[in-house]
Design a protein around this motif. Structure first.
Motif, short mmCIF file in Angstrom:
data_model
loop_
_atom_site.label_atom_id
_atom_site.label_comp_id
_atom_site.label_asym_id
_atom_site.label_seq_id
_atom_site.Cartn_x
_atom_site.Cartn_y
_atom_site.Cartn_z
N VAL A 395 0.80 -1.23 -0.05
CA VAL A 395 0.03 0.03 -0.05
C VAL A 395 0.66 1.30 -0.01
O VAL A 395 0.67 2.40 -0.86
CB VAL A 395 -1.00 0.02 0.90
CG1 VAL A 395 -1.85 1.29 1.24
CG2 VAL A 395 -2.02 -1.22 1.20
N ARG A 396 1.74 1.24 0.79
CA ARG A 396 2.77 2.43 1.01
C ARG A 396 3.50 2.62 -0.32
O ARG A 396 3.73 3.85 -0.69
CB ARG A 396 3.74 2.35 2.00
CG ARG A 396 3.20 2.25 3.25
CD ARG A 396 4.12 2.40 4.64
NE ARG A 396 4.23 3.90 4.69
CZ ARG A 396 5.20 4.27 5.70
NH1 ARG A 396 5.89 3.73 6.29
NH2 ARG A 396 5.39 5.75 5.71
N LEU A 400 -0.73 -1.39 -4.11
CA LEU A 400 -2.03 -1.92 -3.74
C LEU A 400 -2.63 -0.65 -3.27
O LEU A 400 -1.92 0.00 -2.38
CB LEU A 400 -2.09 -2.66 -2.66
CG LEU A 400 -1.75 -4.27 -3.02
CD1 LEU A 400 -1.82 -5.22 -1.69
CD2 LEU A 400 -2.57 -4.95 -4.15
N HIS A 401 -4.03 -0.55 -3.60
CA HIS A 401 -4.75 0.63 -2.90
C HIS A 401 -5.60 -0.26 -1.54
O HIS A 401 -5.26 -1.30 -1.44
CB HIS A 401 -5.88 1.21 -3.67
CG HIS A 401 -7.09 0.32 -4.51
ND1 HIS A 401 -7.67 -0.23 -3.70
CD2 HIS A 401 -7.18 0.23 -5.87
CE1 HIS A 401 -8.69 -1.05 -4.52
NE2 HIS A 401 -8.12 -0.55 -5.81
N VAL A 402 -6.11 0.85 -0.83
CA VAL A 402 -6.50 0.35 0.53
C VAL A 402 -7.63 -0.56 0.36
O VAL A 402 -7.64 -1.78 1.18
CB VAL A 402 -7.06 1.45 1.29
CG1 VAL A 402 -7.56 0.93 2.43
CG2 VAL A 402 -5.93 2.33 1.47
N ALA A 405 -5.96 -3.94 -0.33
CA ALA A 405 -5.33 -4.56 0.96
C ALA A 405 -6.29 -5.13 1.76
O ALA A 405 -6.26 -6.52 2.47
CB ALA A 405 -4.66 -3.19 1.47
N TYR A 488 -11.33 4.00 -2.11
CA TYR A 488 -10.37 3.21 -2.37
C TYR A 488 -9.20 3.59 -3.30
O TYR A 488 -8.64 3.00 -4.15
CB TYR A 488 -11.21 2.25 -3.55
CG TYR A 488 -12.04 1.17 -2.64
CD1 TYR A 488 -11.76 -0.02 -2.18
CD2 TYR A 488 -13.12 1.52 -1.91
CE1 TYR A 488 -12.49 -1.06 -1.63
CE2 TYR A 488 -13.87 0.76 -1.03
CZ TYR A 488 -13.57 -0.78 -1.02
OH TYR A 488 -14.36 -1.42 -0.13
N GLN A 490 -5.91 6.81 -3.44
CA GLN A 490 -4.70 7.31 -2.94
C GLN A 490 -4.81 7.54 -1.55
O GLN A 490 -5.71 8.53 -1.23
CB GLN A 490 -3.96 8.09 -3.87
CG GLN A 490 -3.48 7.88 -5.06
CD GLN A 490 -2.48 6.44 -5.18
OE1 GLN A 490 -1.78 6.31 -4.24
NE2 GLN A 490 -2.96 5.50 -6.07
N LEU A 496 -1.10 6.84 5.91
CA LEU A 496 -0.29 5.68 5.81
C LEU A 496 0.83 5.50 6.78
O LEU A 496 1.12 4.36 7.26
CB LEU A 496 0.55 5.79 4.53
CG LEU A 496 -0.44 5.66 2.97
CD1 LEU A 496 0.28 6.00 1.83
CD2 LEU A 496 -0.58 3.99 3.17
#
Length: 531
Positions: A395-396, A400-402, A405, A488, A490, A496
């Protein structure tokens, strides 16, 4: 037939109903933390009201971490043995060796024919079963071409494999004399149902299995005896109609008098699953262990050469601990690495249990199973934590987006049910909480009764469970906050950063706790088991 000395295990046998597809899955998930060892499903491929058994077992495998899985029993006429063998091997590989196979010769022939299968006479059905077992074992062997030139199955020159992880057991659902002889000669286990073979008929059937095993150069001990059972908890008379204590006493009789050792409860009731695993199981094992050791059920079992120390437990710093692990068990060491420096406890002030006199005590293999099981569970937790860290790193880094994840996390193998810490805890939080709750409610009180001087250690472990629960809630809030902040897409850098810090904090606290628990409890668990 007397007791064969096999490990007492519990299983469940939920209905694979298509009307509520998730129900059998949730029962399997519940079984994983309720003291159940085995989850099985029936296999009727022609039954429109049932889910496909292999797909269902695969789904349960992905949602669980410790229970074994198997068909009870596979419908051989509609399951080609090569494909069946590969299905079992695949499930075994994906579940880290948790797959077994129950096999039946076939029944309900009109339905089998309607589904495109063959119609076989009883003799032909047994012949086909013997051929199929040969095919399956050769495929599992994975070392050469499969060659079975039979009347019903002809497999010549097929490359064997994939080989399963571990060694799947092959059980037979058998009732008639010839099938019982095949069981004694070839099978790893016998799997009848109480509804078709009541307890009073077990002796005669067992004798046929034992005679066949001996004639084939095997020992009767080579055939594990499983038993599909049904009943209700209450005040009724009769077999499996009373209290959990009544169940334990009656099932202990089947262990000690008939060699049955694995009891698979047909139920779709979550309450029955919990009662069976958490109340019947411990009482049953205590009765059997007491009889096998020649002690009364109330006696405290002791390991070979062990003694329960008395007096207060001194608190010693972590740098001055003594190895209390039993010989043959290796607790996972704490390497001292900390990512945050924010631990909510003083590791140097942890109480430490008394060290065994003369160094680590040697125990028989049967008594080492409990501490090794604890380490195995912890290894699963460590592996899943590493997966969580990897997802957060992706994610970071923007891979992947949230939403992705959370989707990944929610399908991890440790996912559990009936623990509500929040949206994220549909997965990893639940298995940690389920494991800790089971320890707090069952394992720790049992060990405290067996070794009162261990109580300061148990109290400290419980306190650390509460701290870890707070850390899990913080992690849950961090992931939910990402979704709330940016859906969903950035996520913001502050959100983060909080998520990454929460994962680091969980890593520090959980890994420290697991190592401490293994160091202190492997010895007591070898002496007393889980209770």
């Amino acid at each position: 037939m007397p007791d064969l000395g096999h490990q007492v295990r519990l299983g469940i046998f939920p209905t694979p109903g298509a009307a509520d597809p998730q129900h059998a899955v949730e029962l399997g998930v519940l079984a994983d933390t309720a003291g159940i060892d085995l989850v099985t499903v029936q296999d009727h491929p022609y039954q429109a009201a049932h889910l496909d058994s292999w797909t269902l077992l695969s789904w349960i495998a992905a949602r669980t971490s410790t229970v074994r899985l198997g068909l009870n029993v596979a419908n051989l006429p509609l399951r080609e043995p090569v494909v069946l063998a590969r299905s079992v091997a695949t499930l075994s590989l994906l579940s880290h060796g948790r797959a077994d196979l129950g096999l039946g010769a076939g029944a309900f022939w009109d339905a089998i024919v309607a589904a495109g299968g063959p119609r076989r006479t009883p003799g032909q059905a047994v012949d086909a079963l013997v051929e199929a077992m040969d095919v399956i074992r050769q495929v599992w062997d994975g070392s050469g071409p499969v060659r079975v030139d039979g009347e019903h199955y002809r497999v010549v020159g097929l490359h064997a494999g994939p080989a399963p992880a571990g060694d799947p057991a092959l059980w037979l659902g058998a009732y008639k004399p010839r099938m019982l002889r095949v069981t004694g000669r070839l099978a790893d286990g016998w799997l009848p149902s109480m509804a078709y073979l009541p307890p009073e008929d077990l002796a005669e059937a067992n004798a046929r299995i034992d005679d066949a095993a001996t004639a084939a150069g095997r020992s009767p001990h080579d055939v594990v005896r499983l038993y599909n059972i049904g009943g209700r908890f209450g005040r009724g008379a009769g077999m499996l109609q009373g209290s959990p204590a009544d169940w334990a006493e009656q099932l202990a009789g089947l262990v000690l008098e008939h060699g049955m050792s694995t009891f698979v409860l047909a139920t779709d009731d979550p309450g029955q699953v919990q009662t069976f695993g958490q109340e019947v199981g411990p009482a049953l094992r205590e009765l059997v262990d007491a009889e096998r050791s020649g002690a009364s059920a109330g006696d405290i079992p002791q390991g070979a050469g062990s003694a329960v120390p008395t007096g207060p437990i001194p608190a010693r710093p972590a740098t001055d601990v003594v190895d209390t692990a039993p010989a043959g068990i290796t607790p996972t060491p704490d390497d001292g690495t900390r990512l945050t420096g924010e631990l909510a406890w003083d590791e140097a002030a942890r109480p430490t249990g008394p060290a065994p006199q003369g160094g680590p005590t040697a125990y028989p293999a049967q008594q080492l199973a409990a501490p090794q099981h604890l380490i195995d569970i912890h290894d699963h937790l460590r592996t899943e934590l590493a997966s969580v860290r990897d997802v957060v790193d992706q994610v970071r880094s923007g891979h992947l987006h949230v939403g992705q994840a959370r989707s990944v996390i929610n399908t991890m193998t440790m996912r559990q049910n009936n623990w509500t810490l929040g949206a994220y805890c549909e997965s990893y939080c639940r298995i940690v909480t389920g494991h800790h709750t089971l320890e707090d409610r069952s394992v720790f009180p049992f060990l405290g009764r067996r070794e009162p001087t261990l109580q300061p250690v148990l109290d400290r472990l419980h306190e650390e469970h509460e701290v870890i629960a707070d850390v899990l809630e913080r992690l849950d809030r961090a992931l939910v906050a990402l979704v709330d902040e940016d859906g969903y897409g950035q996520a913001g850098s502050e959100a983060l950063d909080e998520l990454a810090h929460s994962v680091d904090l969980l890593t520090d606290t959980l890994l420290s706790h697991l190592s401490y628990e293994e160091r202190e409890l492997t010895g007591p668990l070898a002496r007393h088991g889980f209770g």
